[in-house]
Design an enzyme around this catalytic site. Structure first.
Site, mmCIF file in Angstrom:
data_model
loop_
_atom_site.group_PDB
_atom_site.id
_atom_site.type_symbol
_atom_site.label_atom_id
_atom_site.label_comp_id
_atom_site.label_asym_id
_atom_site.label_seq_id
_atom_site.Cartn_x
_atom_site.Cartn_y
_atom_site.Cartn_z
ATOM 1 N N HIS A 306 0.851 -1.196 0.000
ATOM 2 C CA HIS A 306 0.000 0.000 0.000
ATOM 3 C C HIS A 306 0.879 1.235 0.000
ATOM 4 O O HIS A 306 1.945 1.245 0.614
ATOM 5 C CB HIS A 306 -0.898 0.003 1.251
ATOM 6 C CG HIS A 306 -2.073 0.910 1.101
ATOM 7 N ND1 HIS A 306 -1.984 2.245 1.374
ATOM 8 C CD2 HIS A 306 -3.324 0.682 0.670
ATOM 9 C CE1 HIS A 306 -3.163 2.806 1.133
ATOM 10 N NE2 HIS A 306 -3.989 1.882 0.705
ATOM 11 N N ASP A 363 -8.004 -5.018 -0.487
ATOM 12 C CA ASP A 363 -8.469 -5.848 -1.613
ATOM 13 C C ASP A 363 -8.164 -7.328 -1.439
ATOM 14 O O ASP A 363 -8.664 -8.151 -2.195
ATOM 15 C CB ASP A 363 -7.832 -5.340 -2.916
ATOM 16 C CG ASP A 363 -8.313 -3.943 -3.248
ATOM 17 O OD1 ASP A 363 -7.488 -3.042 -3.399
ATOM 18 O OD2 ASP A 363 -9.544 -3.757 -3.301
HETATM 19 C C1 SDX Z 1 -6.046 0.366 -3.165
HETATM 20 O O1 SDX Z 1 -4.143 4.797 -2.039
HETATM 21 C C2 SDX Z 1 -5.145 4.169 -1.465
HETATM 22 O O2 SDX Z 1 -5.564 4.475 -0.392
HETATM 23 C C3 SDX Z 1 -5.727 3.021 -2.299
HETATM 24 C C4 SDX Z 1 -6.790 2.186 -1.605
HETATM 25 C C5 SDX Z 1 -8.068 2.966 -1.351
HETATM 26 O O3 SDX Z 1 -8.834 2.577 -0.452
HETATM 27 O O4 SDX Z 1 -8.340 3.913 -2.137
HETATM 28 O O5 SDX Z 1 -6.294 1.680 -0.377
HETATM 29 C C6 SDX Z 1 -7.211 0.991 -2.480
HETATM 30 O O6 SDX Z 1 -5.764 0.741 -4.269
HETATM 31 C C7 SDX Z 1 -5.222 -0.669 -2.425
HETATM 32 C C8 SDX Z 1 -4.003 -1.181 -3.270
HETATM 33 C C9 SDX Z 1 -4.512 -2.215 -4.281
HETATM 34 N N1 SDX Z 1 -3.462 -2.577 -5.221
HETATM 35 C C10 SDX Z 1 -2.836 -3.784 -5.162
HETATM 36 O O7 SDX Z 1 -3.049 -4.642 -4.304
HETATM 37 C C11 SDX Z 1 -1.840 -4.024 -6.295
HETATM 38 C C12 SDX Z 1 -0.544 -4.615 -5.726
HETATM 39 N N2 SDX Z 1 0.096 -3.588 -4.883
HETATM 40 C C13 SDX Z 1 1.162 -2.810 -5.523
HETATM 41 O O8 SDX Z 1 0.993 -2.540 -6.860
HETATM 42 C C14 SDX Z 1 1.690 -1.673 -4.647
HETATM 43 O O9 SDX Z 1 1.815 -2.168 -3.380
HETATM 44 C C15 SDX Z 1 0.938 -0.340 -4.594
HETATM 45 C C16 SDX Z 1 0.832 0.295 -5.930
HETATM 46 C C17 SDX Z 1 -0.426 -0.539 -4.010
HETATM 47 C C18 SDX Z 1 1.719 0.566 -3.677
HETATM 48 O O10 SDX Z 1 3.042 0.663 -4.171
HETATM 49 P P1 SDX Z 1 4.021 1.715 -3.429
HETATM 50 O O11 SDX Z 1 4.308 1.205 -2.067
HETATM 51 O O12 SDX Z 1 3.356 3.056 -3.541
HETATM 52 O O13 SDX Z 1 5.371 1.866 -4.200
HETATM 53 P P2 SDX Z 1 6.062 0.985 -5.281
HETATM 54 O O14 SDX Z 1 5.051 0.496 -6.287
HETATM 55 O O15 SDX Z 1 7.215 1.766 -5.797
HETATM 56 O O16 SDX Z 1 6.666 -0.307 -4.450
HETATM 57 C C19 SDX Z 1 7.814 -0.110 -3.601
HETATM 58 C C20 SDX Z 1 8.595 -1.441 -3.617
HETATM 59 C C21 SDX Z 1 9.026 -1.864 -5.034
HETATM 60 O O17 SDX Z 1 10.196 -2.707 -4.878
HETATM 61 P P3 SDX Z 1 11.686 -2.024 -5.144
HETATM 62 O O18 SDX Z 1 11.728 -1.666 -6.621
HETATM 63 O O19 SDX Z 1 11.756 -0.810 -4.229
HETATM 64 O O20 SDX Z 1 12.645 -3.133 -4.762
HETATM 65 O O21 SDX Z 1 7.749 -2.486 -3.127
HETATM 66 C C22 SDX Z 1 7.571 -3.458 -4.155
HETATM 67 C C23 SDX Z 1 7.912 -2.770 -5.464
HETATM 68 O O22 SDX Z 1 8.338 -3.746 -6.424
HETATM 69 N N3 SDX Z 1 6.153 -3.845 -4.119
HETATM 70 C C24 SDX Z 1 5.711 -5.086 -4.383
HETATM 71 C C25 SDX Z 1 4.318 -5.014 -4.203
HETATM 72 N N4 SDX Z 1 3.971 -3.766 -3.853
HETATM 73 C C26 SDX Z 1 5.106 -3.040 -3.814
HETATM 74 N N5 SDX Z 1 6.354 -6.226 -4.761
HETATM 75 C C27 SDX Z 1 5.563 -7.308 -4.950
HETATM 76 N N6 SDX Z 1 4.229 -7.328 -4.791
HETATM 77 C C28 SDX Z 1 3.570 -6.204 -4.421
HETATM 78 N N7 SDX Z 1 2.246 -6.217 -4.261
#
Ligand code: SDX
Length: 428
Positions: A306, A363
């Site tokens: 998140h 989710d």
């Molecule tokens: C919602 O913003 C909100 O409040 C949203 C929400 C709401 O109520 O409105 O809460 C609803 O959208 C929840 C999130 C749903 N999405 C997912 O479940 C999709 C999977 N999650 C990821 O895509 C990710 O966790 C995000 C986009 C949700 C958040 O990503 P970040 O923390 O903002 O930043 P980032 O994408 O740059 O990740 C940082 C690191 C990276 O690794 P490095 O390159 O630094 O080594 O964490 C890793 C990413 O690769 N990472 C993951 C991961 N999520 C982040 N690696 C594997 N699996 C994941 N799910």
């Protein structure tokens, strides 16, 4: 505490005001930064940038806290209803019994969709994704209903909010029935918001739908948990589009479009598709964990991680409890819940997930609740949108009432080609 922050560059010191929130959050006010220093800030994705001051929702990502208008989400999920929570978010206070009754009556009075809009639904391809239909139909509402008048007419404004809250539910159920080629079921005055929706979704002339209070409660909790989440991607879209002074319907339609994305609201559908894939491959989550950890693989573990929560999403805990309650009540076993629990156990022991502060988000379990209620997979994100609507409305209202309101127009750092002359086509 200092009231200003110092910015020193090339031997010159600039003092910038410090802003503090009611829960102790601090920000450097850079409203005049460029005018005073010629600098702008650079923050891709705005992870460190506050776009507004808001009194609606408080989140503490480090401690997994979520409160609507100061009330903890755990208490609202246990004691409130979705309609009461929607009133709280939009009006700032819990309603009295009289206010709640009036709100419920208005929701029923505005639950029908203009009959001419049925023609729109009939002409979408049967396989059109319901999020695309919903975003289009919410935008189309402006063609049938008046725009919000000047900010003075409170009653007309509340009717517009209530109209949208009520009709989004009716339109969602209509798109489902139309996709099946089934008769549209109309809202019933005797049913409250959530029960009315379930009836419109599942009632049929050949098999009357029986309202199950436990399923209604599960849906209340689902929608309460989704009702607002401060400046998330889709809410930021509503505020940004709304800042151009478009009508409410167009701003909400933009929010629905943003929510559709698999990294945002679309994740609830993507989680169940991922769990189903693990189930079909024999139930071993290890290959998916390995892919999620592989930096060369764009695969993300859906439902994990998140932008704000760097610990367990408080909504995910409540959603998991709701999964158990509803499956126990239905005396049903969903193998995807076992896989989800196993995946969570696996991930939370793994250093990659711990080092990246990756925990289940809202989710991760929500899709299993929707499956138990009987919602089809392609409607999962529509369910998120209906839940989030009170939040979008309250944030839109706060933004246009904000005395500091401005058209949203971020700056950029240009990294393209320097000045060069036009070359006639014969010389290229
Ligand atoms: C919602 O913003 C909100 O409040 C949203 C929400 C709401 O109520 O409105 O809460 C609803 O959208 C929840 C999130 C749903 N999405 C997912 O479940 C999709 C999977 N999650 C990821 O895509 C990710 O966790 C995000 C986009 C949700 C958040 O990503 P970040 O923390 O903002 O930043 P980032 O994408 O740059 O990740 C940082 C690191 C990276 O690794 P490095 O390159 O630094 O080594 O964490 C890793 C990413 O690769 N990472 C993951 C991961 N999520 C982040 N690696 C594997 N699996 C994941 N799910």
């Amino acid at each position: 505490m200092n009231k200003t922050a110092k910015f020193i560059f090339n031997g010159k010191t600039y003092e910038l005001p410090v802003v503090m929130g009611s829960e102790g959050e601090m920000a450097v006010d850079i409203s005049n930064l460029r005018k005073e220093t010629r600098f702008i800030t650079f923050d891709p994705g705005y992870a460190n940038t506050g776009s507004c001051q808001s009194s609606i929702t408080f989140m503490d990502g480090e401690n997994g806290i979520l409160r609507y208008r100061g009330i903890p989400i755990e208490q609202l999920a246990e004691h409130s209803t979705f309609v009461e929570t929607a009133y709280l978010l939009i009006n700032g206070e819990l309603p009295t019994e009289k206010e709640l009754n009036n709100f419920s009556v208005m929701l029923n009075d505005h639950s029908l969709v203009h009959e001419d809009m049925h023609l729109f639904f009939e002409n979408f391809p049967r396989r059109a994704h319901p999020m695309g239909i919903l975003s289009s139909m919410v935008n189309a509402l402006r063609a049938f209903y008046p725009e919000i008048p000047e900010r003075t007419d409170e009653e007309e404004i509340n009717i517009t909010f209530t109209r949208l809250l009520s009709k989004i539910r009716t339109m969602a159920a209509m798109s489902h029935k139309m996709s099946l080629g089934h008769k549209v079921i109309y809202p019933r005055y005797a049913l409250h918001y959530c029960a009315n929706f379930l009836n419109m979704m599942f009632d049929s002339p050949v098999r009357p739908y029986t309202i199950d209070d436990d399923l209604v409660k599960a849906l209340e909790v689902f929608w309460i948990l989704h009702a607002d989440h401060e400046q998330n991607c889709s809410t930021a879209a509503v505020r940004l589009v709304g800042s151009a002074r478009v009508n409410l319907y167009a701003a909400i339609s933009a929010g629905i479009a943003a929510l559709w994305g698999p990294l945002h609201g679309g994740a609830n559908q993507a989680v169940v598709e991922m769990l189903q894939q693990i189930h079909n491959n024999g139930g071993d989550p290890a290959p998916f964990i390995a892919r999620a950890k592989d930096r060369n693989d764009p695969f993300r573990l859906m439902g994990f991680g998140h932008s704000i929560y760097k610990t367990y999403d408080p909504r995910a805990r409540i959603m998991e409890k709701t999964c158990h309650k509803i499956l126990k009540k239905l005396n049903r076993h969903d193998p995807l819940l076992d896989i989800a629990r196993q995946l969570e156990e696996f991930a939370l022991k793994d250093s990659y997930f711990k080092d990246h502060d990756l925990y289940p988000n809202v989710d991760f379990y929500s899709g299993i609740v929707l499956r138990a209620i009987g919602i089809p997979l392609n409607m999962f994100t529509v369910m998120f949108a209906i839940g989030r609507l009170p939040g979008w409305i309250s944030q839109w209202k706060e933004s246009i009432d904000d005395p500091k309101w401005k058209l949203h127009r971020p700056r950029q750092i240009y990294i393209g080609r320097k000045k060069r002359d036009y070359v006639p086509i014969n010389d290229r």
